[in-house]
Design an enzyme around this catalytic site. Structure first.
Site, PDB file in Angstrom:
ATOM      1  N   ARG A   1      41.892  29.475  35.587  1.00 47.67           N
ATOM      2  CA  ARG A   1      42.969  30.175  36.443  1.00 47.67           C
ATOM      3  C   ARG A   1      44.043  29.199  37.136  1.00 47.67           C
ATOM      4  NH1 ARG A   1      39.290  33.593  40.351  1.00 47.67           N
ATOM      5  NH2 ARG A   1      38.068  31.712  40.256  1.00 47.67           N
TER       6      ARG A   1
ATOM      7  N   VAL B   1      26.891  38.470  42.930  1.00 51.47           N
ATOM      8  CA  VAL B   1      28.534  38.196  43.250  1.00 51.47           C
ATOM      9  C   VAL B   1      28.711  37.598  44.543  1.00 51.47           C
ATOM     10  CG1 VAL B   1      30.570  39.547  42.995  1.00 51.47           C
ATOM     11  CG2 VAL B   1      28.601  40.175  41.588  1.00 51.47           C
ATOM     12  N   ALA B   2      27.573  37.645  45.244  1.00 52.80           N
ATOM     13  CA  ALA B   2      27.963  37.066  46.879  1.00 52.80           C
ATOM     14  C   ALA B   2      27.821  35.522  46.858  1.00 52.80           C
ATOM     15  CB  ALA B   2      27.117  37.845  47.862  1.00 52.80           C
ATOM     16  N   ILE B   3      27.513  34.989  45.628  1.00 52.43           N
ATOM     17  CA  ILE B   3      26.948  33.443  45.691  1.00 52.43           C
ATOM     18  C   ILE B   3      28.093  32.769  46.119  1.00 52.43           C
ATOM     19  CG2 ILE B   3      27.971  32.976  43.169  1.00 52.43           C
ATOM     20  CD1 ILE B   3      24.445  31.617  44.923  1.00 52.43           C
TER      21      ILE B   3
ATOM     22  N   LYS C   1      40.336  27.983  43.512  1.00 51.60           N
ATOM     23  CA  LYS C   1      39.231  27.753  44.172  1.00 51.60           C
ATOM     24  C   LYS C   1      39.366  26.580  45.117  1.00 51.60           C
ATOM     25  CE  LYS C   1      35.887  29.312  43.196  1.00 51.60           C
ATOM     26  NZ  LYS C   1      35.477  30.566  43.952  1.00 51.60           N
TER      27      LYS C   1
ATOM     28  N   VAL D   1      27.332  42.188  48.448  1.00 49.96           N
ATOM     29  CA  VAL D   1      27.332  42.296  49.777  1.00 49.96           C
ATOM     30  C   VAL D   1      28.407  41.219  50.581  1.00 49.96           C
ATOM     31  CG1 VAL D   1      25.950  42.039  52.234  1.00 49.96           C
ATOM     32  CG2 VAL D   1      24.656  43.046  50.012  1.00 49.96           C
TER      33      VAL D   1
ATOM     34  N   SER E   1      37.613  40.667  43.814  1.00 53.51           N
ATOM     35  CA  SER E   1      36.214  41.342  43.720  1.00 53.51           C
ATOM     36  C   SER E   1      36.232  42.357  42.820  1.00 53.51           C
ATOM     37  CB  SER E   1      36.080  42.027  45.027  1.00 53.51           C
ATOM     38  OG  SER E   1      36.236  40.994  46.063  1.00 53.51           O
TER      39      SER E   1
ATOM     40  N   VAL F   1      26.901  32.704  38.853  1.00 60.75           N
ATOM     41  CA  VAL F   1      28.123  31.932  38.470  1.00 60.75           C
ATOM     42  C   VAL F   1      29.168  32.107  39.595  1.00 60.75           C
ATOM     43  CG1 VAL F   1      29.962  31.493  37.300  1.00 60.75           C
ATOM     44  CG2 VAL F   1      27.756  32.009  36.055  1.00 60.75           C
ATOM     45  N   ALA F   2      29.375  30.883  40.537  1.00 63.50           N
ATOM     46  CA  ALA F   2      30.078  30.987  41.512  1.00 63.50           C
ATOM     47  C   ALA F   2      31.717  31.250  41.362  1.00 63.50           C
ATOM     48  CB  ALA F   2      29.913  29.536  42.199  1.00 63.50           C
ATOM     49  N   ASN F   3      32.468  31.112  40.298  1.00 62.37           N
ATOM     50  CA  ASN F   3      33.575  31.374  39.889  1.00 62.37           C
ATOM     51  C   ASN F   3      33.584  32.537  38.920  1.00 62.37           C
ATOM     52  OD1 ASN F   3      32.834  29.257  38.448  1.00 62.37           O
ATOM     53  ND2 ASN F   3      35.113  28.702  37.868  1.00 62.37           N
TER      54      ASN F   3
ATOM     55  N   HIS G   1      35.584  29.729  51.233  1.00 60.15           N
ATOM     56  CA  HIS G   1      34.420  30.204  51.035  1.00 60.15           C
ATOM     57  C   HIS G   1      33.381  29.132  52.017  1.00 60.15           C
ATOM     58  CE1 HIS G   1      34.865  33.651  48.628  1.00 60.15           C
ATOM     59  NE2 HIS G   1      35.445  32.647  47.446  1.00 60.15           N
TER      60      HIS G   1
END
Length: 372
Positions: A15, A267-269, A75, A239, A134, A298-300, A96
């Site tokens: 991205r 997905v909350a990682i 990011k 969450v 999201s 996977v964080a992204n 984050h």
């Protein structure tokens, strides 16, 4: 104002913080934009595309960070990028911070003005800069989970939607917000049996009205989590507590009692994860096994579909970028409470309460910090 767009350097992150069309908007408003060489190449934009819209091209990231008044990214800045930040420089990106002490400490030490996409709010109480990613991550979670259930990935060997005469997989979605809703859309479309757990009755009512009998909506008690996670083939963790670390709702003991070959997608990682056994992975090595359960963390995640993700993100960030550039950060943050809610670190002070609480820093209210 001079706005800088560096190339993203996180693993398999394609991205870019700004597309050429948005560069044109900033140039038309009287600003300057400097873009790192090949910053947009991952989604098919060349340096010429940017220069034709008025941007100048820098050969290296060092020039971007040294010259720009505002850095616009996607990011969180990695260690080498954080070392380049300057006092008073605006950083506008996903951060984050709640589960990330090293990054928070570096941003504090930089004395930069760090505004996080994920905590910018809207007049209706939503998170407008987090919502599009999201949506992408929620939809991708089902694609990723379906692959994790394949035998070649150490999964149960199940087709998510089954076939006539064979039952479909049971998909349990924890959290009925934007991630959960989009995951449900995809899972229903693929023919899975879908259960959504949430603690907000109004959310459950909305989902029930939207999907009817195609989903089960369940209040998320400890008993309900235990029952449905243990019987699931695929569990999606969606969450969110804005700005804070995600709660560990699924314990290691629960993971150990799940079906062999079941899969979880966290997905909350980015906020630390909602499974006790989660740790961040990359697109290059996305999964690992704990107690015969396949973990995808996977964080992204949206970085895997950078064309869709970049355009979706740019649609919502442009008005805030323009406001910061037109007014300067101090006036923009003073005038706009929703943008001010995105201020996480301000000239060495932690100005996001949930980050301060999670990481044991002194919290300074954003309006107070700006007035000093």
């Amino acid at each position: 104002m001079l706005i800088g767009i560096p190339k993203e350097i996180k693993n398999h992150e394609y991205r870019v913080g700004m597309i050429p069309a948005n560069v044109r908007e900033l140039i038309a408003a009287g600003h300057e934009v400097i873009v790192e060489h090949n910053a947009g190449i991952g989604i098919g934009f060349t340096d010429e595309d940017y220069s034709e819209h008025g941007a100048s091209i820098a050969p290296f990231a060092e020039q971007i960070f040294a010259e720009a008044d505002m850095i616009v990214k996607v990011k969180e800045p990695l260690t080498e990028e954080r070392a380049r930040l300057r006092e008073g420089q605006i950083l506008f990106t996903y951060l984050h911070l709640a589960p990330d002490l090293p990054q928070t400490e570096d941003l504090i030490n930089s004395k930069a003005v760090c505004i996080a996409y994920e905590t910018v709010t809207s007049a209706t109480g939503g998170l407008p800069l987090l919502a599009p990613m999201s949506e992408v991550a929620g939809r991708m979670s089902i694609q990723a989970g379906a692959q994790c259930l394949e035998k070649s990935k150490a999964g149960r060997g199940m087709l998510l939607g089954g076939v006539p005469g064979v039952k479909p997989a049971k998909v349990v979605i924890i959290g009925g917000g934007v991630v959960g809703n989009n995951a449900a859309q995809m899972a229903i479309g693929m023919g899975a049996q879908v259960v959504i757990l949430d603690r907000n009755i109004d959310v459950l009512r909305r989902l029930n009205a939207q999907y009817g009998a195609t989903v089960q909506t369940i209040f998320s008690s400890k008993d309900a989590l235990d029952e449905h996670v243990l019987s699931a083939d695929l569990v999606i963790g969606g969450v969110l507590i804005p700005g804070a670390a995600a709660p560990k709702l699924v314990t290691a003991d629960m993971i150990s009692r799940m079906k062999p070959g079941a899969a979880v997608v966290d997905v909350a990682i980015d906020q630390g994860g909602c499974f006790a056994t989660s740790h961040a992975t990359t697109h290059a090595d996305p999964t690992y096994i704990v107690d015969d359960v396949v973990h995808y963390c996977v964080a992204n995640m949206p970085g895997a579909v950078p064309l869709t993700s970049t355009f979706a993100l740019n649609n919502v960030t442009l008005p805030f970028i323009l406001e910061l550039a037109n007014k300067g950060y101090k006036q923009a943050l003073t005038d706009n409470v929703d943008l001010r809610n995105g201020l996480n670190v301000y000239r060495g002070q932690v100005t996001c309460e949930s980050v301060a609480t999670n990481l044991n820093f002194e919290y300074v209210e954003p309006a107070t910090a700006l007035s000093i």
